[in-house]
Design a protein around this motif. Sequence first.
Motif, PDB file in Angstrom:
ATOM      1  N   GLU A   1     -14.969 -72.358  81.080  1.00  0.00           N
ATOM      2  CA  GLU A   1     -13.916 -72.571  80.101  1.00  0.00           C
ATOM      3  C   GLU A   1     -14.478 -72.562  78.685  1.00  0.00           C
ATOM      4  OE1 GLU A   1     -11.174 -75.763  80.805  1.00  0.00           O
ATOM      5  OE2 GLU A   1     -11.198 -75.390  82.950  1.00  0.00           O
ATOM      6  N   ASN A   2     -15.679 -73.113  78.514  1.00  0.00           N
ATOM      7  CA  ASN A   2     -16.352 -73.077  77.227  1.00  0.00           C
ATOM      8  C   ASN A   2     -16.904 -71.664  77.066  1.00  0.00           C
ATOM      9  OD1 ASN A   2     -18.007 -73.222  75.030  1.00  0.00           O
ATOM     10  ND2 ASN A   2     -19.247 -74.905  75.778  1.00  0.00           N
ATOM     11  N   LYS A   3     -16.203 -70.826  76.332  1.00  0.00           N
ATOM     12  CA  LYS A   3     -16.549 -69.412  76.261  1.00  0.00           C
ATOM     13  C   LYS A   3     -17.869 -69.152  75.544  1.00  0.00           C
ATOM     14  CE  LYS A   3     -11.837 -68.061  76.772  1.00  0.00           C
ATOM     15  NZ  LYS A   3     -10.756 -67.213  76.479  1.00  0.00           N
ATOM     16  N   GLN A   4     -18.484 -70.191  74.978  1.00  0.00           N
ATOM     17  CA  GLN A   4     -19.779 -70.008  74.341  1.00  0.00           C
ATOM     18  C   GLN A   4     -20.899 -69.927  75.384  1.00  0.00           C
ATOM     19  OE1 GLN A   4     -19.848 -73.321  71.642  1.00  0.00           O
ATOM     20  NE2 GLN A   4     -19.012 -72.089  69.977  1.00  0.00           N
ATOM     21  N   LEU A   5     -20.653 -70.462  76.572  1.00  0.00           N
ATOM     22  CA  LEU A   5     -21.644 -70.365  77.644  1.00  0.00           C
ATOM     23  C   LEU A   5     -21.574 -68.959  78.233  1.00  0.00           C
ATOM     24  CD1 LEU A   5     -21.059 -73.755  79.483  1.00  0.00           C
ATOM     25  CD2 LEU A   5     -22.985 -73.146  78.023  1.00  0.00           C
ATOM     26  N   PRO A   6     -22.707 -68.297  78.370  1.00  0.00           N
ATOM     27  CA  PRO A   6     -22.679 -66.925  78.890  1.00  0.00           C
ATOM     28  C   PRO A   6     -22.502 -66.881  80.398  1.00  0.00           C
ATOM     29  CG  PRO A   6     -24.916 -67.582  78.379  1.00  0.00           C
ATOM     30  CD  PRO A   6     -24.040 -68.714  77.960  1.00  0.00           C
ATOM     31  N   GLY A   7     -21.954 -65.787  80.850  1.00  0.00           N
ATOM     32  CA  GLY A   7     -21.720 -65.543  82.266  1.00  0.00           C
ATOM     33  C   GLY A   7     -20.280 -65.088  82.465  1.00  0.00           C
ATOM     34  N   TRP A   8     -20.099 -64.042  83.236  1.00  0.00           N
ATOM     35  CA  TRP A   8     -18.768 -63.486  83.440  1.00  0.00           C
ATOM     36  C   TRP A   8     -18.585 -63.085  84.893  1.00  0.00           C
ATOM     37  CZ3 TRP A   8     -22.219 -62.483  79.661  1.00  0.00           C
ATOM     38  CH2 TRP A   8     -21.849 -62.801  78.364  1.00  0.00           C
ATOM     39  N   THR A   9     -17.366 -63.154  85.360  1.00  0.00           N
ATOM     40  CA  THR A   9     -17.016 -62.600  86.662  1.00  0.00           C
ATOM     41  C   THR A   9     -16.325 -61.269  86.394  1.00  0.00           C
ATOM     42  OG1 THR A   9     -14.898 -63.758  86.705  1.00  0.00           O
ATOM     43  CG2 THR A   9     -16.763 -64.847  87.779  1.00  0.00           C
ATOM     44  N   PHE A  10     -16.477 -60.335  87.306  1.00  0.00           N
ATOM     45  CA  PHE A  10     -15.858 -59.026  87.121  1.00  0.00           C
ATOM     46  C   PHE A  10     -15.386 -58.485  88.459  1.00  0.00           C
ATOM     47  CE2 PHE A  10     -20.343 -58.238  87.909  1.00  0.00           C
ATOM     48  CZ  PHE A  10     -20.304 -57.255  88.882  1.00  0.00           C
ATOM     49  N   SER A  11     -14.496 -57.513  88.373  1.00  0.00           N
ATOM     50  CA  SER A  11     -14.057 -56.801  89.572  1.00  0.00           C
ATOM     51  C   SER A  11     -13.663 -55.380  89.168  1.00  0.00           C
ATOM     52  CB  SER A  11     -12.878 -57.516  90.245  1.00  0.00           C
ATOM     53  OG  SER A  11     -11.764 -57.525  89.398  1.00  0.00           O
ATOM     54  N   PHE A  12     -13.687 -54.496  90.138  1.00  0.00           N
ATOM     55  CA  PHE A  12     -13.348 -53.100  89.897  1.00  0.00           C
ATOM     56  C   PHE A  12     -13.157 -52.394  91.229  1.00  0.00           C
ATOM     57  CE2 PHE A  12     -17.914 -53.425  90.215  1.00  0.00           C
ATOM     58  CZ  PHE A  12     -18.255 -52.388  91.060  1.00  0.00           C
ATOM     59  N   PHE A  13     -12.639 -51.181  91.157  1.00  0.00           N
ATOM     60  CA  PHE A  13     -12.535 -50.312  92.327  1.00  0.00           C
ATOM     61  C   PHE A  13     -13.505 -49.158  92.144  1.00  0.00           C
ATOM     62  CE2 PHE A  13      -8.593 -52.568  92.622  1.00  0.00           C
ATOM     63  CZ  PHE A  13      -8.355 -52.665  93.977  1.00  0.00           C
ATOM     64  N   TYR A  14     -14.200 -48.816  93.226  1.00  0.00           N
ATOM     65  CA  TYR A  14     -15.118 -47.689  93.219  1.00  0.00           C
ATOM     66  C   TYR A  14     -14.999 -46.981  94.563  1.00  0.00           C
ATOM     67  CZ  TYR A  14     -19.486 -45.072  92.762  1.00  0.00           C
ATOM     68  OH  TYR A  14     -20.430 -44.070  92.685  1.00  0.00           O
ATOM     69  N   LYS A  15     -14.675 -45.710  94.519  1.00  0.00           N
ATOM     70  CA  LYS A  15     -14.465 -44.922  95.738  1.00  0.00           C
ATOM     71  C   LYS A  15     -13.469 -45.613  96.671  1.00  0.00           C
ATOM     72  CE  LYS A  15     -18.694 -42.312  95.539  1.00  0.00           C
ATOM     73  NZ  LYS A  15     -19.835 -41.754  96.250  1.00  0.00           N
ATOM     74  N   GLN A  16     -12.372 -46.047  96.095  1.00  0.00           N
ATOM     75  CA  GLN A  16     -11.226 -46.638  96.797  1.00  0.00           C
ATOM     76  C   GLN A  16     -11.544 -47.954  97.497  1.00  0.00           C
ATOM     77  OE1 GLN A  16      -9.759 -43.470  99.272  1.00  0.00           O
ATOM     78  NE2 GLN A  16      -8.878 -42.382  97.531  1.00  0.00           N
ATOM     79  N   ALA A  17     -12.580 -48.652  97.068  1.00  0.00           N
ATOM     80  CA  ALA A  17     -12.896 -49.972  97.609  1.00  0.00           C
ATOM     81  C   ALA A  17     -13.044 -50.948  96.446  1.00  0.00           C
ATOM     82  CB  ALA A  17     -14.171 -49.933  98.431  1.00  0.00           C
ATOM     83  N   ARG A  18     -12.649 -52.187  96.667  1.00  0.00           N
ATOM     84  CA  ARG A  18     -12.718 -53.203  95.619  1.00  0.00           C
ATOM     85  C   ARG A  18     -14.037 -53.967  95.739  1.00  0.00           C
ATOM     86  NH1 ARG A  18     -11.765 -58.535  94.392  1.00  0.00           N
ATOM     87  NH2 ARG A  18     -10.681 -58.898  92.423  1.00  0.00           N
ATOM     88  N   TYR A  19     -14.666 -54.196  94.583  1.00  0.00           N
ATOM     89  CA  TYR A  19     -15.910 -54.949  94.515  1.00  0.00           C
ATOM     90  C   TYR A  19     -15.789 -56.010  93.434  1.00  0.00           C
ATOM     91  CZ  TYR A  19     -17.629 -51.039  97.219  1.00  0.00           C
ATOM     92  OH  TYR A  19     -17.786 -50.093  98.187  1.00  0.00           O
ATOM     93  N   SER A  20     -16.535 -57.082  93.597  1.00  0.00           N
ATOM     94  CA  SER A  20     -16.538 -58.136  92.588  1.00  0.00           C
ATOM     95  C   SER A  20     -17.939 -58.722  92.501  1.00  0.00           C
ATOM     96  CB  SER A  20     -15.523 -59.222  92.935  1.00  0.00           C
ATOM     97  OG  SER A  20     -15.828 -59.802  94.189  1.00  0.00           O
ATOM     98  N   GLY A  21     -18.185 -59.379  91.375  1.00  0.00           N
ATOM     99  CA  GLY A  21     -19.497 -59.965  91.191  1.00  0.00           C
ATOM    100  C   GLY A  21     -19.556 -60.847  89.965  1.00  0.00           C
ATOM    101  N   GLU A  22     -20.760 -61.276  89.670  1.00  0.00           N
ATOM    102  CA  GLU A  22     -21.020 -62.112  88.500  1.00  0.00           C
ATOM    103  C   GLU A  22     -22.050 -61.408  87.637  1.00  0.00           C
ATOM    104  OE1 GLU A  22     -22.412 -65.751  90.200  1.00  0.00           O
ATOM    105  OE2 GLU A  22     -20.406 -66.343  90.856  1.00  0.00           O
ATOM    106  N   TYR A  23     -21.762 -61.345  86.354  1.00  0.00           N
ATOM    107  CA  TYR A  23     -22.696 -60.775  85.390  1.00  0.00           C
ATOM    108  C   TYR A  23     -23.351 -61.956  84.704  1.00  0.00           C
ATOM    109  CZ  TYR A  23     -24.476 -57.537  81.878  1.00  0.00           C
ATOM    110  OH  TYR A  23     -25.295 -56.775  81.080  1.00  0.00           O
ATOM    111  N   LEU A  24     -24.632 -62.152  84.943  1.00  0.00           N
ATOM    112  CA  LEU A  24     -25.349 -63.330  84.472  1.00  0.00           C
ATOM    113  C   LEU A  24     -25.952 -63.093  83.088  1.00  0.00           C
ATOM    114  CD1 LEU A  24     -26.962 -64.177  87.895  1.00  0.00           C
ATOM    115  CD2 LEU A  24     -24.870 -65.097  86.911  1.00  0.00           C
ATOM    116  N   PRO A  25     -26.284 -64.172  82.363  1.00  0.00           N
ATOM    117  CA  PRO A  25     -26.769 -64.048  80.984  1.00  0.00           C
ATOM    118  C   PRO A  25     -27.992 -63.147  80.812  1.00  0.00           C
ATOM    119  CG  PRO A  25     -26.329 -66.334  81.499  1.00  0.00           C
ATOM    120  CD  PRO A  25     -26.149 -65.567  82.770  1.00  0.00           C
ATOM    121  N   ASP A  26     -28.833 -63.037  81.826  1.00  0.00           N
ATOM    122  CA  ASP A  26     -30.018 -62.184  81.709  1.00  0.00           C
ATOM    123  C   ASP A  26     -29.732 -60.721  82.048  1.00  0.00           C
ATOM    124  OD1 ASP A  26     -29.729 -62.291  84.454  1.00  0.00           O
ATOM    125  OD2 ASP A  26     -31.739 -63.051  84.849  1.00  0.00           O
ATOM    126  N   GLY A  27     -28.456 -60.402  82.289  1.00  0.00           N
ATOM    127  CA  GLY A  27     -28.069 -59.033  82.607  1.00  0.00           C
ATOM    128  C   GLY A  27     -28.120 -58.699  84.082  1.00  0.00           C
TER     129      GLY A  27
END
Length: 68
Positions: A12-38
């Motif tokens: 909730e504190n948007k100053q802390l790094p780290g994001w969740t993401f999702s997308f479709f690739y080749k008709q399948a859904r994937y999700s993950g976490e993008y951490l501060p170190d990349g």
Amino acid sequence: MLQHFSFKPMFENKQLPGWTFSFFYKQARYSGEYLPDGSIKWTGGSHPPEEETVKKMIHELMLFHVYD
């Protein structure tokens, strides 16, 4: 090509790094976490085929949207 890519901050504190993401690739859904170190941690039990290529696309999108 990634489709319907979306991301949001992990904390909730948007100053802390780290994001969740999702997308479709080749008709399948994937999700993950993008951490501060990349690093990417896949959630949802699977990772996409051609993982290194997909990681490069995710890094480019995050650089464009988050670090712009």
